[in-house]
Scaffold this motif. Structure first.
Motif, PDB file in Angstrom:
ATOM      1  N   ALA A  35       0.837  -1.201   0.000  1.00 11.84           N
ATOM      2  CA  ALA A  35       0.000   0.000   0.000  1.00 11.84           C
ATOM      3  C   ALA A  35       0.875   1.254   0.000  1.00 11.84           C
ATOM      4  O   ALA A  35       0.580   2.237  -0.674  1.00 11.84           O
ATOM      5  CB  ALA A  35      -0.924  -0.004   1.210  1.00 11.84           C
TER       6      ALA A  35
ATOM      7  N   PHE B  96       3.869   1.555  -1.238  1.00  8.58           N
ATOM      8  CA  PHE B  96       4.445   1.756  -2.574  1.00  8.58           C
ATOM      9  C   PHE B  96       3.389   2.274  -3.544  1.00  8.58           C
ATOM     10  O   PHE B  96       3.656   3.154  -4.368  1.00  8.58           O
ATOM     11  CB  PHE B  96       5.070   0.463  -3.106  1.00  8.58           C
ATOM     12  N   TYR B  97       2.194   1.733  -3.428  1.00 10.47           N
ATOM     13  CA  TYR B  97       1.106   2.160  -4.308  1.00 10.47           C
ATOM     14  C   TYR B  97       0.876   3.663  -4.177  1.00 10.47           C
ATOM     15  O   TYR B  97       0.712   4.382  -5.166  1.00 10.47           O
ATOM     16  CB  TYR B  97      -0.167   1.398  -3.938  1.00 10.47           C
ATOM     17  N   MET B  98       0.895   4.146  -2.962  1.00 13.95           N
ATOM     18  CA  MET B  98       0.668   5.576  -2.735  1.00 13.95           C
ATOM     19  C   MET B  98       1.844   6.410  -3.236  1.00 13.95           C
ATOM     20  O   MET B  98       1.662   7.472  -3.830  1.00 13.95           O
ATOM     21  CB  MET B  98       0.418   5.837  -1.252  1.00 13.95           C
TER      22      MET B  98
ATOM     23  N   ALA C 285       3.784   5.604  -5.609  1.00 11.48           N
ATOM     24  CA  ALA C 285       3.765   5.552  -7.071  1.00 11.48           C
ATOM     25  C   ALA C 285       2.777   6.557  -7.657  1.00 11.48           C
ATOM     26  O   ALA C 285       2.750   6.779  -8.861  1.00 11.48           O
ATOM     27  CB  ALA C 285       3.410   4.139  -7.539  1.00 11.48           C
TER      28      ALA C 285
END
Lengths: 285, 446
Positions: free
Chosen positions: B385, B387-389, B391
């Motif tokens: 999560a 990393f997703y944010m 990114a």
């Protein structure tokens, strides 16, 4: 050498003097880059995950205005390439370099890559319970604006932007009021990725298996969204298993990735050939 | 023996203690004293206190304000409640005494009482006798025995049959003093049949001295009544808070409690719920955010004594630095309590390598037709999560913060006062940003 399709831009070097030897008078060499600016240059990229080498020397160049498709069988390293470009800390680059708009991409934190205009549409979008789509998108949009030295977006502009982009993807208004990806169906998650891409308007979009889990109608909507966002100024890398997506998103180039290397590059015809003949003829010629 | 000084004090000053107390409280002291002499304070040798050595905190030179010497403070100067959307009936306890130089301007509905134990015992002697020290069992709890020995006053909410209090009540506990103090508070909440009341209790420290606070709350919820109790601790790091809440519910009643530890020193919260009327529901939430050397120990005991009751526990802990957290959740389903539904959830987040969490679910089920479940996780922030944010361009620290606030979300959602939810969310945000280091003020109000 990369194969160039018929629409492919090219570089012309124009010299002010007729190729003569260096002259100590007012000679200058002016390089015009006509119709083409390098977006991404990947050179000899090697990457490992948990001590296993996945990428074994990738070379790839993507210019403004281009759409590249990266295809290949399962486990060939396609998603790893996408993750490495976006800066996923799970992967470690061991060799090679990557220039993004002539800047060293690998030196940048993931958030700075995004702020510079790189966007990854995740193969498996992550659910974030407790963080609403609205807050998430507002934070993302404002971080990018801050990076460019702009003021935070006003509440009305933001809501309008959300509405416009949501309509572009035909997304349910309820979805954006929920937590990020929480309880979304597979198709909704993929739509949500392209929705975020539309919100952030990236210069380089990497779509990692965006077609997987989509039915044909959703695929059309998503592809139409991607096509609307594609322009002369930006570029797209489409990672996919199947030719199917490429019927909707037309690539200029097709690359076949196998065992961590690009095995073959070609024009759109290559994808058709792969569809007919599979990968075997390339892997075991 | 650490207890000796308190035993001596009790014997020596018994007359003064009684003279400055609510009369009806005095008759409970002897029995409590007897028990206290036998069991003393809890030590870490006891299973239920394995990670919280309570006795140690009493090994200090603590003063007790037995003569009820007035503490100079005007709480209204310190606590101006001016958030328009969190409007409450406001009351204060200064240490363990009711602050009576003030009457709430807005009248409470007919028959409702909110105020001091002293006044309550005079106006409602029968009610007082029937409820005070009736369910706060000290037979195995030296802290409650100690509190019963020394408590002299406290706060009462009494809502008679069929009365619904729309506006929440708010009790602000202010810790104030010039020397290290032992503070012993009592709170009594009585909601008769079909009554409804919401109470927010905020704990604050004004002075930078050591306080050892014992608080005993007894909650009586009548048939079809609804009681909400939200406790918000924002004490200084020098405060030890030993909190004991006892709740008994009759049929079709509904109780929601939430214990929010936003800033503290050393805290032990004991919650004991007893469901002894069919179709009663208890929802117990807890959230603690601790860093530095802070310590939080949440202990919840849920006793299903009758069939068809529902209980739902959600306790969450976020620990940073060297903070330690403890959770123990005990569920007892008695033999005849068929069709019980009991859910327990404990989720903990460790934000540093040196933070420690001890967690233990304990289910004792003697009925054979029940639905019981418990879940327990302790871990770090979700890297995927995060990393997703990132990114999407969100700063790593900002992403961590958003995830931590998100982690607390469902506990906040259990609170049934919307404006308090919003206020808390913003306080939690501030807490994670390190902007809530001082706690001289009521942050709910300001």
């Amino acid at each position: 050498m990369l194969f160039r399709g018929e629409n492919a831009p090219f570089i012309q070097f124009i010299h002010t003097k007729n190729n003569s030897q260096a002259d100590d008078t007012n000679t200058a060499i002016i390089i015009f880059k006509i119709n083409m600016t390098s977006m991404l240059k990947i050179k000899n990229l090697h990457a490992i995950v948990e001590e296993k080498e996945i990428l074994k020397g990738i070379n790839l160049e993507v210019n403004q205005g281009e759409v590249h498709a990266v295809m290949g069988p399962n486990g060939s390293g396609k998603s790893t390439l996408a993750s490495v470009l976006a800066g996923n800390p799970k992967f470690e680059v061991t060799r090679g370099n990557v220039l993004f708009k002539d800047k060293d991409l690998l030196e940048m934190e993931p958030e700075d890559r995004a702020r510079e205009g790189l966007f990854l549409s995740f193969q498996y979008p992550v659910e974030i319970p407790g963080v609403s789509m609205v807050n998430f998108m507002r934070a993302a949009v404002n971080e990018q604006r801050k990076y460019r030295g702009e003021d935070p977006i006003s509440a009305t502009d933001f809501l309008k932007l959300m509405r416009d982009k949501r309509e572009l993807l035909g997304m349910d208004s309820q979805l954006v009021n929920r937590s990020v990806n929480e309880g979304f169906s597979g198709g909704e998650k993929k739509k949500n990725e392209i929705f975020q891409m539309a919100m952030l308007n990236p210069q380089l979009a990497i779509l990692d298996e965006t077609d997987s889990g989509l039915d044909i109608d959703a695929l059309r909507v998503v592809a139409a969204g991607v096509n609307k966002l594609q322009s002369k100024e930006n570029a797209t890398i489409v990672i996919t298993h199947y030719q199917r997506l490429l019927e909707y998103i037309k690539p200029d180039y097709v690359h076949v990735l196998y065992a961590g290397k690009i095995l073959r590059s070609g024009g759109p015809d290559l994808a058709l050939e792969l569809e007919k003949r599979g990968y075997d003829w390339l892997i075991n010629p | 023996m650490i207890e000796q000084q308190y035993i001596d004090l009790f014997t020596q000053f018994r007359e003064e203690l009684d003279a400055h107390s609510v009369k009806g409280m005095n008759r409970h002291r002897d029995a409590a004293f007897k028990t206290f002499q036998q069991i003393g304070f809890p030590t870490s040798k006891q299973e239920e206190y394995k990670h919280s050595n309570i006795v140690r905190t009493f090994d200090a030179d603590l003063g007790l304000n037995l003569r009820n010497i007035p503490i100079p403070v005007n709480p209204y100067d310190a606590f101006k409640c001016d958030v328009p959307n969190l409007s409450t009936h406001l009351y204060f306890l200064i240490n363990d005494r009711y602050y009576d130089r003030f009457q709430p301007t807005e009248k409470l509905p007919e028959g409702v009482f909110a105020g001091s134990l002293q006044r309550f015992s005079e106006l409602y002697p029968v009610q007082f006798a029937a409820h005070y020290a009736q369910i706060a069992d000290y037979s195995d709890n030296g802290v409650v025995a100690y509190n019963t020995m020394f408590a002299q006053d406290g706060f009462v909410v009494y809502v008679p049959k069929n009365v619904v209090l729309e506006k929440p009540l708010q009790l602000i506990n202010v810790l104030r003093g010039g020397v290290d103090l032992s503070v012993n508070r009592r709170i009594l909440i009585i909601a008769e049949e079909n009554a409804q009341v919401k109470l927010l209790i905020c704990d604050h420290t004004v002075d930078d001295i050591h306080f050892v606070v014992t608080q005993v709350t007894e909650v009586f919820t009548g048939a079809s009544a609804q009681v909400d109790i939200y406790e918000l601790e924002e004490n200084s790091e020098k405060v030890t808070r030993l909190n004991n809440l006892f709740s008994e519910q009759k049929e079709h009643s509904n109780v929601v409690t939430s214990s929010i530890t936003l800033h503290n020193g050393y805290t032990r919260n004991n919650y004991r719920f007893r469901l002894f009327g069919e179709h009663a529901e208890a929802h117990a939430g807890g959230l603690a955010i601790c860093d530095k050397e802070q310590h939080i120990d949440n202990f919840a005991f849920l006793d299903h004594a009758t069939p068809n009751c529902v209980s739902n526990e959600l306790f969450k802990t976020v620990l940073n630095d060297q903070a330690t957290g403890v959770f123990c959740g005990k569920i007892l389903v008695e033999k005849n309590a068929q069709k019980t539904m009991a859910y327990q959830n404990n989720r903990n987040l460790l934000a540093s390598d040196s933070a420690q969490m001890f967690s233990k679910p304990q289910l004792e089920i003697y009925a054979d037709d029940v639905k019981c479940s418990h879940g327990l996780t302790t871990g770090q922030l979700d890297e995927e999560a995060l990393f997703y944010m990132r990114a999407r361009g969100i700063d790593k620290e900002e992403a961590r913060l958003l995830l931590m606030v998100a982690f607390t979300r469902d506990v906040v959602d259990m609170i049934r006062i919307e404006s308090l939810q919003e206020r808390l969310t913003s306080l939690i945000n501030k807490r994670f940003r390190g902007e809530l280091m001082r706690c001289g003020n009521c942050n709910v109000c300001i």
